[in-house]
Design a protein around this motif. Structure first.
Motif, PDB file in Angstrom:
ATOM      1  N   ALA A  96       0.833  -1.209   0.000  1.00 37.32           N
ATOM      2  CA  ALA A  96       0.000   0.000   0.000  1.00 37.32           C
ATOM      3  C   ALA A  96       0.864   1.256   0.000  1.00 37.32           C
ATOM      4  O   ALA A  96       0.611   2.206  -0.767  1.00 37.32           O
ATOM      5  N   ALA A  97       1.904   1.290   0.842  1.00 36.73           N
ATOM      6  CA  ALA A  97       2.761   2.470   0.924  1.00 36.73           C
ATOM      7  C   ALA A  97       3.444   2.741  -0.411  1.00 36.73           C
ATOM      8  O   ALA A  97       3.598   3.895  -0.830  1.00 36.73           O
ATOM      9  N   ASP A  98       3.863   1.660  -1.109  1.00 37.43           N
ATOM     10  CA  ASP A  98       4.529   1.829  -2.407  1.00 37.43           C
ATOM     11  C   ASP A  98       3.551   2.354  -3.453  1.00 37.43           C
ATOM     12  O   ASP A  98       3.911   3.189  -4.294  1.00 37.43           O
ATOM     13  N   LEU A  99       2.309   1.877  -3.422  1.00 41.12           N
ATOM     14  CA  LEU A  99       1.308   2.325  -4.394  1.00 41.12           C
ATOM     15  C   LEU A  99       1.017   3.815  -4.217  1.00 41.12           C
ATOM     16  O   LEU A  99       0.884   4.564  -5.202  1.00 41.12           O
ATOM     17  N   ILE A 100       0.920   4.260  -2.966  1.00 39.57           N
ATOM     18  CA  ILE A 100       0.683   5.682  -2.685  1.00 39.57           C
ATOM     19  C   ILE A 100       1.865   6.520  -3.168  1.00 39.57           C
ATOM     20  O   ILE A 100       1.692   7.581  -3.774  1.00 39.57           O
ATOM     21  N   LYS A 101       3.095   6.031  -2.919  1.00 43.41           N
ATOM     22  CA  LYS A 101       4.298   6.754  -3.344  1.00 43.41           C
ATOM     23  C   LYS A 101       4.392   6.801  -4.864  1.00 43.41           C
ATOM     24  O   LYS A 101       4.796   7.818  -5.439  1.00 43.41           O
ATOM     25  N   GLN A 102       4.011   5.723  -5.534  1.00 39.16           N
ATOM     26  CA  GLN A 102       4.045   5.689  -6.996  1.00 39.16           C
ATOM     27  C   GLN A 102       3.091   6.725  -7.597  1.00 39.16           C
ATOM     28  O   GLN A 102       3.414   7.391  -8.588  1.00 39.16           O
ATOM     29  N   ALA A 103       1.904   6.869  -6.997  1.00 42.42           N
ATOM     30  CA  ALA A 103       0.937   7.859  -7.496  1.00 42.42           C
ATOM     31  C   ALA A 103       1.502   9.265  -7.362  1.00 42.42           C
ATOM     32  O   ALA A 103       1.362  10.097  -8.272  1.00 42.42           O
ATOM     33  N   ALA A 104       2.148   9.553  -6.211  1.00 45.53           N
ATOM     34  CA  ALA A 104       2.756  10.874  -6.015  1.00 45.53           C
ATOM     35  C   ALA A 104       3.886  11.106  -7.007  1.00 45.53           C
ATOM     36  O   ALA A 104       4.058  12.213  -7.528  1.00 45.53           O
ATOM     37  N   THR A 105       4.673  10.063  -7.289  1.00 43.29           N
ATOM     38  CA  THR A 105       5.765  10.165  -8.264  1.00 43.29           C
ATOM     39  C   THR A 105       5.216  10.492  -9.643  1.00 43.29           C
ATOM     40  O   THR A 105       5.746  11.349 -10.357  1.00 43.29           O
ATOM     41  N   ALA A 106       4.147   9.817 -10.039  1.00 43.22           N
ATOM     42  CA  ALA A 106       3.528  10.090 -11.341  1.00 43.22           C
ATOM     43  C   ALA A 106       2.981  11.504 -11.394  1.00 43.22           C
ATOM     44  O   ALA A 106       3.120  12.210 -12.405  1.00 43.22           O
ATOM     45  N   GLY A 107       2.368  11.948 -10.274  1.00 35.62           N
ATOM     46  CA  GLY A 107       1.825  13.305 -10.244  1.00 35.62           C
ATOM     47  C   GLY A 107       2.902  14.358 -10.405  1.00 35.62           C
ATOM     48  O   GLY A 107       2.700  15.388 -11.061  1.00 35.62           O
ATOM     49  N   ALA A 108       4.084  14.114  -9.826  1.00 31.85           N
ATOM     50  CA  ALA A 108       5.181  15.073  -9.941  1.00 31.85           C
ATOM     51  C   ALA A 108       5.653  15.227 -11.378  1.00 31.85           C
ATOM     52  O   ALA A 108       6.222  16.256 -11.745  1.00 31.85           O
ATOM     53  N   ARG A 109       5.392  14.210 -12.213  1.00 34.69           N
ATOM     54  CA  ARG A 109       5.822  14.265 -13.618  1.00 34.69           C
ATOM     55  C   ARG A 109       4.773  14.891 -14.539  1.00 34.69           C
ATOM     56  O   ARG A 109       5.029  15.059 -15.726  1.00 34.69           O
ATOM     57  N   SER A 110       3.583  15.202 -14.012  1.00 32.98           N
ATOM     58  CA  SER A 110       2.559  15.818 -14.859  1.00 32.98           C
ATOM     59  C   SER A 110       2.921  17.266 -15.133  1.00 32.98           C
ATOM     60  O   SER A 110       3.636  17.911 -14.371  1.00 32.98           O
ATOM     61  N   ASP A 111       2.440  17.791 -16.253  1.00 26.71           N
ATOM     62  CA  ASP A 111       2.711  19.176 -16.638  1.00 26.71           C
ATOM     63  C   ASP A 111       1.555  19.677 -17.484  1.00 26.71           C
ATOM     64  O   ASP A 111       0.520  19.013 -17.613  1.00 26.71           O
ATOM     65  N   ARG A 112       1.733  20.847 -18.092  1.00 29.21           N
ATOM     66  CA  ARG A 112       0.634  21.437 -18.875  1.00 29.21           C
ATOM     67  C   ARG A 112       0.272  20.560 -20.063  1.00 29.21           C
ATOM     68  O   ARG A 112      -0.896  20.406 -20.412  1.00 29.21           O
ATOM     69  N   ALA A 113       1.276  19.960 -20.695  1.00 30.06           N
ATOM     70  CA  ALA A 113       1.009  19.117 -21.861  1.00 30.06           C
ATOM     71  C   ALA A 113       0.381  17.790 -21.455  1.00 30.06           C
ATOM     72  O   ALA A 113      -0.445  17.232 -22.175  1.00 30.06           O
ATOM     73  N   HIS A 114       0.814  17.241 -20.305  1.00 30.04           N
ATOM     74  CA  HIS A 114       0.279  15.971 -19.804  1.00 30.04           C
ATOM     75  C   HIS A 114      -0.339  16.255 -18.438  1.00 30.04           C
ATOM     76  O   HIS A 114       0.352  16.248 -17.423  1.00 30.04           O
ATOM     77  N   ARG A 115      -1.650  16.494 -18.435  1.00 25.00           N
ATOM     78  CA  ARG A 115      -2.307  16.970 -17.220  1.00 25.00           C
ATOM     79  C   ARG A 115      -2.357  15.910 -16.134  1.00 25.00           C
ATOM     80  O   ARG A 115      -2.561  16.219 -14.976  1.00 25.00           O
ATOM     81  N   TYR A 116      -2.181  14.643 -16.503  1.00 29.05           N
ATOM     82  CA  TYR A 116      -2.029  13.595 -15.509  1.00 29.05           C
ATOM     83  C   TYR A 116      -1.087  12.540 -16.076  1.00 29.05           C
ATOM     84  O   TYR A 116      -0.919  12.397 -17.285  1.00 29.05           O
ATOM     85  N   ARG A 117      -0.447  11.817 -15.177  1.00 29.63           N
ATOM     86  CA  ARG A 117       0.513  10.788 -15.578  1.00 29.63           C
ATOM     87  C   ARG A 117       0.182   9.476 -14.881  1.00 29.63           C
ATOM     88  O   ARG A 117      -0.262   9.464 -13.734  1.00 29.63           O
ATOM     89  N   VAL A 118       0.451   8.373 -15.583  1.00 30.33           N
ATOM     90  CA  VAL A 118       0.302   7.039 -15.016  1.00 30.33           C
ATOM     91  C   VAL A 118       1.693   6.508 -14.697  1.00 30.33           C
ATOM     92  O   VAL A 118       2.602   6.587 -15.531  1.00 30.33           O
ATOM     93  N   TYR A 119       1.862   5.967 -13.509  1.00 30.70           N
ATOM     94  CA  TYR A 119       3.182   5.532 -13.055  1.00 30.70           C
ATOM     95  C   TYR A 119       3.698   4.355 -13.879  1.00 30.70           C
ATOM     96  O   TYR A 119       2.962   3.438 -14.225  1.00 30.70           O
ATOM     97  N   ASP A 120       5.001   4.411 -14.216  1.00 30.97           N
ATOM     98  CA  ASP A 120       5.714   3.245 -14.729  1.00 30.97           C
ATOM     99  C   ASP A 120       7.095   3.217 -14.087  1.00 30.97           C
ATOM    100  O   ASP A 120       7.541   4.184 -13.475  1.00 30.97           O
TER     101      ASP A 120
END
Length: 664
Positions: free
Chosen positions: A371-395
């Motif tokens: 669970a802790a890793d899944l929450i951290k992965q979502a935050a990591t993906a969010g940090a990579r979002s920008d104006r061109a990509h309004r949301y990101r999916v973690y990989d």
């Protein structure tokens, strides 16, 4: 009631298609027996009847059934009795015989409306008047008929803002289908909800809906139970927003992961407010707290409307998380679009409308994951979002990006001390002459091991750490130094535009530092322009406008950058003292291939000119675009067609060799 059967039959024929249930009696005593066993809203009676006149009957009915409306029919003129009955209130209305069908129908409609008002008022007086609990009466469609003072005190609403509204519009967090099903089956519904109070803080409320089978009305009771449950809540909830705290959310995610079936998919969504720090610095922490409560309330409203959302939490200062469950992964992406669309509208905080921007990340649970890793992965993906990509999916590749970001974050503290920053300049070409009369200064980071780094890789880090103030000051200072150098060499004239960050825009000392730089380098203020985007501007505050006017008094100009990409760009052009409008490159890219985009660009140019603004088109890369912009009357163009960002020495060479040939 009438002692003549033909009159009763005539009445029944007249209204046989009307939505009334008609009961009949041929005398006063029989009428009272009917009233004793039936719920009657309107009583219609003839005046002259054996044993008991209509007026005498109505005197008894008024005493026993005050919420009825009483219509008296008479072809006689017994004025004294009628006048007395009307004056003491036993007769609601007198109708002469023979009646007019339309007038009678109108009188009946008015009578039913009057009875409804009497019933509502009676219920209000008997149940609401002295209750310390918040209470409301609803009709069968869940529309508010009345509300008591205790409820108004809880929410801060005025009575006219509530009466006549649907309960589900007033409390969007409620699930209408679930409540209607529960009430239909059991005649009541009860739950505990986190709702906004009158001061815009959030509290835990007990809410009960009870159906009255006799009249199908619903009563609602509401009580704030936050303090009563504070000790219990504090271990599980964030008490500011009422959402789950980080620890509770992690436990919930872990439980869902354990119970997840083969055909179900789970995901965590991370929602981070980009410009929250700016709100705190501009308006104070009270505004910031209320803003967080408003966001939490909006997310709860989504919880009521989107069945895929299972849990919502506040897991950091301005960071929220959602646990979602769906049958296919695309549902999570659709939810991201819904969230971003939901928050396109401004958020009302006190008397201000704030346009907020978010980073949104998605982490889908594949295989064995904690669970802790899944929450951290979502935050990591969010940090990579920008104006061109309004949301990101973690990989998994993002993990390397996180490490690189941390390295840059550490190195960023030494950029000014080690003299690692540089300015490049992209010319703006005057379409009518082909001459360079201004240029935009663009900062670059000459990293000792990674080489030249563009601002999109480090500016957001500088914003997060607060280093953007030092970097922004360096950019303005370096632009002024370069302008002074060109001035001494008699190069130009040229105006340099410098981008202003949101943090700089809220810095109250900015005008004084600008004036000091202009004086130090012996410049005219007109050679300097400050570019701001809509996200930099929070609201039409006296402070913001006063600061811009103070800077404009030095003859420094303001340009709105990336025009057309925000939600209220035109509104900002009217409010703030801009002199230049820069059309975002996203519109220029497709203006020649899309008639719609071309029309939008044409409208922007015309609107800018009507407001007395100079119009610049960004991102011009094709000759066809330049030709179209010239035909549309655009003033300046900027883009790779004429020049990429160049060093000060290369720009100086271009200034000497100009003009450019606009038509090729």
């Amino acid at each position: 009631m009438d002692d003549e059967v033909n009159i009763i039959q005539s009445f029944q024929r007249l209204f046989r298609k009307a939505p009334f249930r008609i009961l009949t009696a041929n005398g006063g005593q029989q009428a009272l027996e009917v009233l004793a066993h039936e719920q009657v809203d309107v009583v219609v009676s003839d005046q002259r009847m054996p044993g008991m006149t209509g007026a005498e009957l109505f005197a008894v009915v008024q005493q026993k059934y005050p919420n009825t409306t009483r219509l008296l029919l008479s072809g006689y003129t017994d004025f004294d009795a009628l006048t007395y009955a009307i004056n003491n209130g036993s007769i609601s209305k007198f109708i002469s015989k023979p009646w007019n069908r339309d007038e009678l129908r109108q009188s009946l409609d008015e009578a039913f409306a009057h009875t409804e008002e009497l019933n509502v008022q009676s219920d209000y007086d008997s149940v609401f008047q002295h209750s310390s609990q918040g209470m409301a009466l609803l009709d069968p469609q869940y529309r508010v008929l009345a509300v008591n003072q205790a409820q108004l005190a809880l929410t801060g609403h005025r009575e006219e803002e509530v009466v006549g509204k649907l309960l589900f519009d007033l409390i969007p967090e409620l699930n209408r289908a679930q409540i209607e099903q529960e009430v239909a089956a059991h005649q009541h519904w009860r739950s505990e909800l986190w709702l906004l109070r009158r001061d815009k803080s959030i509290g835990l409320f007990s809410l009960t809906i009870q159906l009255n089978p006799a009249n199908q009305r619903l009563s609602v009771t509401c009580a704030d139970i936050t303090e009563m449950r504070r000790n219990e809540l504090s271990s599980r909830h964030d008490l500011l927003t009422g959402l789950l705290n980080r620890q509770s959310f992690e436990r919930e995610v872990a439980e869902f992961l354990t119970q997840k079936s083969q055909d179900q998919m789970l995901a965590v969504l991370s929602l981070d407010l980009i410009n929250f720090r700016q709100v705190n610095e501009s308006y104070g922490h009270d505004y910031g707290d209320e803003l967080l409560c408003q966001v939490a309330s909006s997310l709860r409203a989504m919880l009521g409307s989107d069945l895929s959302i299972q849990r919502i939490a506040r897991i950091g200062g301005d960071e929220f998380a959602l646990l979602c469950q769906a049958d296919y992964s695309a549902a999570f992406l659709q939810l991201c679009e819904s969230i971003l669309s939901w928050f396109q509208a401004p958020i009302q905080v006190h008397d201000n409308e704030l346009f907020m921007h978010f980073k949104l990340g998605v982490a889908i649970a594949y295989g064995e994951v904690k669970a802790a890793d899944l929450i951290k992965q979502a935050a990591t993906a969010g940090a990579r979002s920008d104006r061109a990509h309004r949301y990101r999916v973690y990989d998994d590749e993002m993990l390397e990006g996180v490490k690189e970001r941390m390295d840059l974050h550490n190195d960023l503290h030494r950029v000014i001390k080690n003299n690692e920053l540089a300015l490049l300049y992209q010319p703006k070409i005057e379409i009518s002459t082909g001459r360079i009369v201004s240029a935009e200064a663009l900062v670059r980071w000459n990293h000792p091991t990674k080489g030249l780094i563009s601002p999109d890789r480090f500016v957001f880090l500088a914003e997060e750490t607060g280093l953007i103030l030092d970097i922004g000051d360096w950019c303005i200072s370096e632009a002024c130094r370069q302008l002074a150098d060109w001035q001494q060499q008699d190069v130009g004239p040229v105006r340099i535009a410098v981008n202003l960050s949101p943090r700089q825009f809220t810095d109250r000392s900015l005008p004084h530092r600008l004036q000091a730089l202009i004086n130090h380098h012996q410049l005219q203020g007109s050679v300097l322009e400050l570019e701001v985007t809509e996200s930099t501007l929070l609201d039409d505050t006296d402070r913001a406008i006063k600061m811009m006017q103070q800077i404009c008094s030095m003859d420094v100009h303001f340009a709105m950058d990336d025009f057309g990409t925000g939600y209220a760009s035109f509104d900002y052009l009217k409010r703030y003292p801009f002199s230049t409008l820069k059309i975002d490159r996203s519109f220029i890219m497709h203006m020649c291939s899309s008639e719609r985009e071309g029309s939008i660009v044409q409208s922007m140019i015309e609107m800018g000119h009507q407001l007395g603004l100079v119009v610049v088109a960004e991102g011009v890369e094709e000759q066809e675009q330049a030709d179209s912009l010239k035909a549309m009357g655009c003033d300046f163009i900027q883009g790779f067609l004429y020049s990429r960002p160049v060093s000060a020495q290369e720009l100086q060479k271009l200034l000497v060799e100009q003009p450019f040939s606009i038509e090729r």
